[in-house]
Scaffold this active site. Structure first.
Site, PDB file in Angstrom:
ATOM      1  N   GLY A 102       0.823  -1.223   0.000  1.00 33.95           N
ATOM      2  CA  GLY A 102       0.000   0.000   0.000  1.00 33.95           C
ATOM      3  C   GLY A 102       0.847   1.260   0.000  1.00 33.95           C
ATOM      4  O   GLY A 102       2.057   1.216   0.242  1.00 33.95           O
ATOM      5  N   GLY A 192       4.921  -7.888   4.124  1.00 39.23           N
ATOM      6  CA  GLY A 192       4.843  -8.814   2.991  1.00 39.23           C
ATOM      7  C   GLY A 192       6.008  -8.598   2.038  1.00 39.23           C
ATOM      8  O   GLY A 192       6.671  -9.552   1.601  1.00 39.23           O
ATOM      9  N   ASP A 221       0.772   1.369   8.828  1.00 43.38           N
ATOM     10  CA  ASP A 221       0.191   0.803  10.057  1.00 43.38           C
ATOM     11  C   ASP A 221       1.199   0.700  11.200  1.00 43.38           C
ATOM     12  O   ASP A 221       0.824   0.363  12.317  1.00 43.38           O
ATOM     13  CB  ASP A 221      -0.356  -0.608   9.782  1.00 43.38           C
ATOM     14  N   TYR A 374      -8.035   6.547   2.814  1.00 38.13           N
ATOM     15  CA  TYR A 374      -6.900   6.682   1.894  1.00 38.13           C
ATOM     16  C   TYR A 374      -6.273   8.076   1.931  1.00 38.13           C
ATOM     17  O   TYR A 374      -5.144   8.251   1.490  1.00 38.13           O
ATOM     18  CB  TYR A 374      -7.332   6.313   0.467  1.00 38.13           C
TER      19      TYR A 374
HETATM   20  N1  LIG Z   1       5.450 -14.578   2.201  1.00 35.68           N
HETATM   21  C1  LIG Z   1       5.734 -13.903   1.094  1.00 35.68           C
HETATM   22  N2  LIG Z   1       6.705 -14.329   0.255  1.00 35.68           N
HETATM   23  C2  LIG Z   1       7.004 -13.652  -0.887  1.00 35.68           C
HETATM   24  N3  LIG Z   1       6.386 -12.517  -1.250  1.00 35.68           N
HETATM   25  C3  LIG Z   1       5.420 -12.027  -0.463  1.00 35.68           C
HETATM   26  C4  LIG Z   1       5.042 -12.696   0.751  1.00 35.68           C
HETATM   27  N4  LIG Z   1       4.054 -11.973   1.327  1.00 35.68           N
HETATM   28  C5  LIG Z   1       3.817 -10.928   0.508  1.00 35.68           C
HETATM   29  N5  LIG Z   1       4.644 -10.957  -0.550  1.00 35.68           N
HETATM   30  C6  LIG Z   1       4.675  -9.997  -1.661  1.00 35.68           C
HETATM   31  O1  LIG Z   1       5.012  -8.706  -1.161  1.00 35.68           O
HETATM   32  C7  LIG Z   1       4.284  -7.696  -1.850  1.00 35.68           C
HETATM   33  C8  LIG Z   1       3.622  -6.764  -0.885  1.00 35.68           C
HETATM   34  O2  LIG Z   1       2.892  -7.496   0.109  1.00 35.68           O
HETATM   35  P1  LIG Z   1       1.598  -6.886   0.802  1.00 35.68           P
HETATM   36  O3  LIG Z   1       0.583  -6.553  -0.247  1.00 35.68           O
HETATM   37  O4  LIG Z   1       1.195  -7.778   1.887  1.00 35.68           O
HETATM   38  O5  LIG Z   1       2.061  -5.467   1.330  1.00 35.68           O
HETATM   39  P2  LIG Z   1       3.105  -5.083   2.448  1.00 35.68           P
HETATM   40  O6  LIG Z   1       4.464  -5.085   1.877  1.00 35.68           O
HETATM   41  O7  LIG Z   1       2.898  -5.943   3.654  1.00 35.68           O
HETATM   42  O8  LIG Z   1       2.705  -3.588   2.710  1.00 35.68           O
HETATM   43  P3  LIG Z   1       1.420  -3.043   3.505  1.00 35.68           P
HETATM   44  O9  LIG Z   1       0.755  -4.210   4.168  1.00 35.68           O
HETATM   45  O10 LIG Z   1       2.002  -2.091   4.488  1.00 35.68           O
HETATM   46  O11 LIG Z   1       0.610  -2.379   2.484  1.00 35.68           O
HETATM   47  C9  LIG Z   1       3.303  -8.406  -2.775  1.00 35.68           C
HETATM   48  O12 LIG Z   1       3.782  -8.311  -4.093  1.00 35.68           O
HETATM   49  C10 LIG Z   1       3.296  -9.843  -2.284  1.00 35.68           C
HETATM   50  O13 LIG Z   1       3.110 -10.785  -3.322  1.00 35.68           O
HETATM   51  O1  LIG Z   2      -6.883  -1.027  -0.217  1.00 35.09           O
HETATM   52  P1  LIG Z   2      -5.452  -1.429  -0.208  1.00 35.09           P
HETATM   53  O2  LIG Z   2      -4.571  -0.617  -1.060  1.00 35.09           O
HETATM   54  O3  LIG Z   2      -5.255  -2.895  -0.428  1.00 35.09           O
HETATM   55  O4  LIG Z   2      -4.870  -1.110   1.235  1.00 35.09           O
HETATM   56  C1  LIG Z   2      -5.548  -1.225   2.433  1.00 35.09           C
HETATM   57  C2  LIG Z   2      -4.611  -1.619   3.525  1.00 35.09           C
HETATM   58  O5  LIG Z   2      -3.328  -1.088   3.339  1.00 35.09           O
HETATM   59  C3  LIG Z   2      -2.857  -0.517   4.540  1.00 35.09           C
HETATM   60  O6  LIG Z   2      -2.895   0.880   4.392  1.00 35.09           O
HETATM   61  C4  LIG Z   2      -1.433  -0.942   4.801  1.00 35.09           C
HETATM   62  O7  LIG Z   2      -0.628  -0.472   3.768  1.00 35.09           O
HETATM   63  C5  LIG Z   2      -3.803  -0.988   5.630  1.00 35.09           C
HETATM   64  O8  LIG Z   2      -3.954  -0.069   6.662  1.00 35.09           O
HETATM   65  C6  LIG Z   2      -5.069  -1.171   4.846  1.00 35.09           C
HETATM   66  O9  LIG Z   2      -5.883  -2.158   5.417  1.00 35.09           O
HETATM   67 MG   LIG Z   3       1.503  -5.761   5.261  1.00 29.67          MG
END
Ligand SMILES: Nc1ncnc2c1ncn2[C@@H]1O[C@H](COP(=O)(O)OP(=O)(O)OP(=O)(O)O)[C@@H](O)[C@H]1O
Ligand SMILES: O=P(O)(O)OC[C@H]1O[C@](O)(CO)[C@@H](O)[C@@H]1O
Ligand SMILES: [Mg+2]
Length: 462
Positions: A102, A192, A221, A374
């Site tokens: 995000g 992630g 977050d 957002y």
């Molecule tokens: N366990 C995993 N192994 C490899 N890639 C991962 C894994 N978990 C998530 N990813 C990849 O990381 C990227 C971002 O993951 P995610 O959408 O969960 O956001 P995030 O990095 O946690 O950020 P946020 O949750 O703060 O928005 C995605 O492209 C997803 O495919």
């Molecule tokens: O709608 P999107 O882009 O998947 O993101 C929503 C989530 O992303 C976050 O902003 C984390 O990046 C969370 O607080 C929220 O639940």
């Molecule tokens: Mg995350």
């Protein structure tokens, strides 16, 4: 060893008095006779005059700074910063940057400062941007990044590279890195993303490639552990004040007015907690980590009636992940990254509260629901987040140039450090409701603890 033959054991260095350094990998761990070169900063007009500009190899930062007389020295992380020697010749560096997950205020600043740091501190000219997150490695063209092309991006929200969820295919990504002869990969994203970065690092190491993988933690977050806080968090809390102010103005302008504000926070309620503490206009803050219930003694309805009787108005802040178990059951849905899609707790609460006071109580209430979701993350970073993002980006650049890899750059007790990926990805940072900060928050709102739900009432836990 994992299935790829990569040693998953942490690189631990033990010292006297219970000192443990949780070190990060270095390219020399798997590339024999790795050549080193003098750091070009030694002849940089701006930096060469700084006494002790280079970080000593022995410098580490303690994870816990409150200690007792006889307690062990505990876990330390490697201090970030420029080293006397680097492992890349500037002309040989081919770096790339990707943003995933995000949005978060400061993303563009980090991109800008990686490009400018590489260029102005290390004379690196080849930096490319990967469009649209991890999937962009194998499905999009790259974009050339220069100090000129990124010069004013920090003034804009979002990420100039685009971002995405899902689409992490380790083998395809590393094939692409190899094909393009990229040797420094900067990966900006949340929990992630750092897991994805770790998988990329392991595959690169399995192939024996001279490629440094550096993570920069991004999370609105604040759910990444170990680090003091994430960049963009302060900006988001500041922006949330505008919504809370509006809720307060609406609530105080009518009889029995209720302002309800929903803020981001999927599994962690830091934004809601800090926004509440900052505002002082909030009467009740609900977060995923703290159970609550609506009906009966000690419930939310009772508290609303009490506050309205006392003050004539009230403001409620709810984190989006709070109370999910109370909402009507629906099919479990996930986003492309596997994150649970949440139901709209704010909308649900506003309907339930209105319904309750219309049916069960003689109180005539006016409720205004504000959902700035957002808006708090799509804005540019404020001044302090801009500086913070700059330092993080520079730390990542110094680390990669020095040959460190498989690390996340992060602030620990106010110092820039290099943290091994598994420390960042093994758990999520959450508000600890037995800690002082939550107690401070509770004492500012004087809200119920929701600790003793009446029999037969569902109390919400995560
Ligand atoms: N366990 C995993 N192994 C490899 N890639 C991962 C894994 N978990 C998530 N990813 C990849 O990381 C990227 C971002 O993951 P995610 O959408 O969960 O956001 P995030 O990095 O946690 O950020 P946020 O949750 O703060 O928005 C995605 O492209 C997803 O495919
Ligand atoms: O709608 P999107 O882009 O998947 O993101 C929503 C989530 O992303 C976050 O902003 C984390 O990046 C969370 O607080 C929220 O639940
Ligand atoms: Mg995350």
């Amino acid at each position: 060893m994992d299935s790829n033959g990569v040693d998953e054991q942490m690189k631990l260095v033990e010292g006297a008095g219970g000192y443990v350094l949780e070190d990060v990998p270095h390219l020399s761990d798997y590339i024999l006779d790795l050549p080193t070169y003098p750091n070009p900063l030694q002849s940089n007009a701006a930096y060469s005059v700084v006494r002790q500009y280079f970080v000593d190899e022995d410098d580490t930062v303690p994870q816990k700074i409150v200690v007792h007389k006889d307690s062990p020295r505990g876990t330390h992380f490697r201090r970030a910063g420029p080293r006397q020697k680097v492992c890349f010749k500037s002309a040989d560096v081919r770096a790339c940057i990707v943003t995933c997950g995000g949005l978060c205020p400061g993303l563009n600043t980090v991109i800008r400062e990686i490009v400018c740091g590489l260029h102005f501190m290390y004379g690196v000219k080849e930096v490319t941007g990967v469009n649209c997150g991890f999937r962009g490695f194998y499905s999009r063209n790259t974009v050339t990044l220069t100090p000129k092309s990124v010069s004013d991006i920090h003034k804009r929200g979002g990420t100039m590279l685009g971002t995405s969820r899902g689409g992490h295919d380790t083998l395809k990504i590393v094939d692409n890195i190899e094909d393009r002869e990229i040797n420094q990969v900067y990966i900006i994203g949340g929990d992630g993303t750092q897991k994805g970065a770790s998988a990329i690092y392991k595959e690169i190491r399995r192939r024996g490639l001279k490629v440094a993988v550096a993570g920069i933690p991004k999370t609105i977050d604040n759910d990444i552990p170990v680090i003091d806080k994430s960049f963009g968090f302060d900006t988001a809390v500041e922006e949330a004040q505008r919504a809370i102010n509006a809720a307060h103005v609406e609530a105080t302008s009518v009889e029995n007015g209720i302002g309800l504000v929903k803020l981001m926070g999927r599994y962690s309620g830091f934004i809601a907690m800090y926004a509440t503490l900052a505002s002082r206009d909030v009467d009740c803050c609900l977060i995923p980590e703290s159970p609550f219930y609506l009906e009966g003694k000690g419930g939310l309805y009772e508290f609303i009636a009490k506050r309205l009787t006392e003050n004539g108005h009230m403001v409620i802040v709810v984190a989006e992940g709070a109370g999910q178990d109370l909402l009507a059951e629906s099919i479990d849905q996930q986003d492309a990254s596997g994150n649970k899609l949440l139901k709209d707790v704010g909308l649900w609460m506003s309907l339930k509260i209105k319904e309750h006071f219309a049916k069960e109580s003689k109180m005539d209430i006016t409720l205004k629901y504000i959902d700035p979701t957002y808006m708090i993350r799509a804005i540019p970073a404020n001044a302090s987040d801009n500086v913070y993002s700059t330092l993080l980006a520079q730390s990542a650049v110094h680390g990669a140039m020095a040959g460190y890899t498989g690390f996340t750059a992060g602030l620990v007790n106010g110092r820039q450090t290099y943290i091994p990926f598994n420390r960042i990805t093994e758990r999520q940072n959450k508000v600890v409701i037995t800690d002082r900060m939550w107690a401070r928050m509770l004492s500012s709102t004087n809200q119920p603890s929701f600790m003793n739900p009446p029999k037969g009432t569902t109390s919400v836990t995560e």
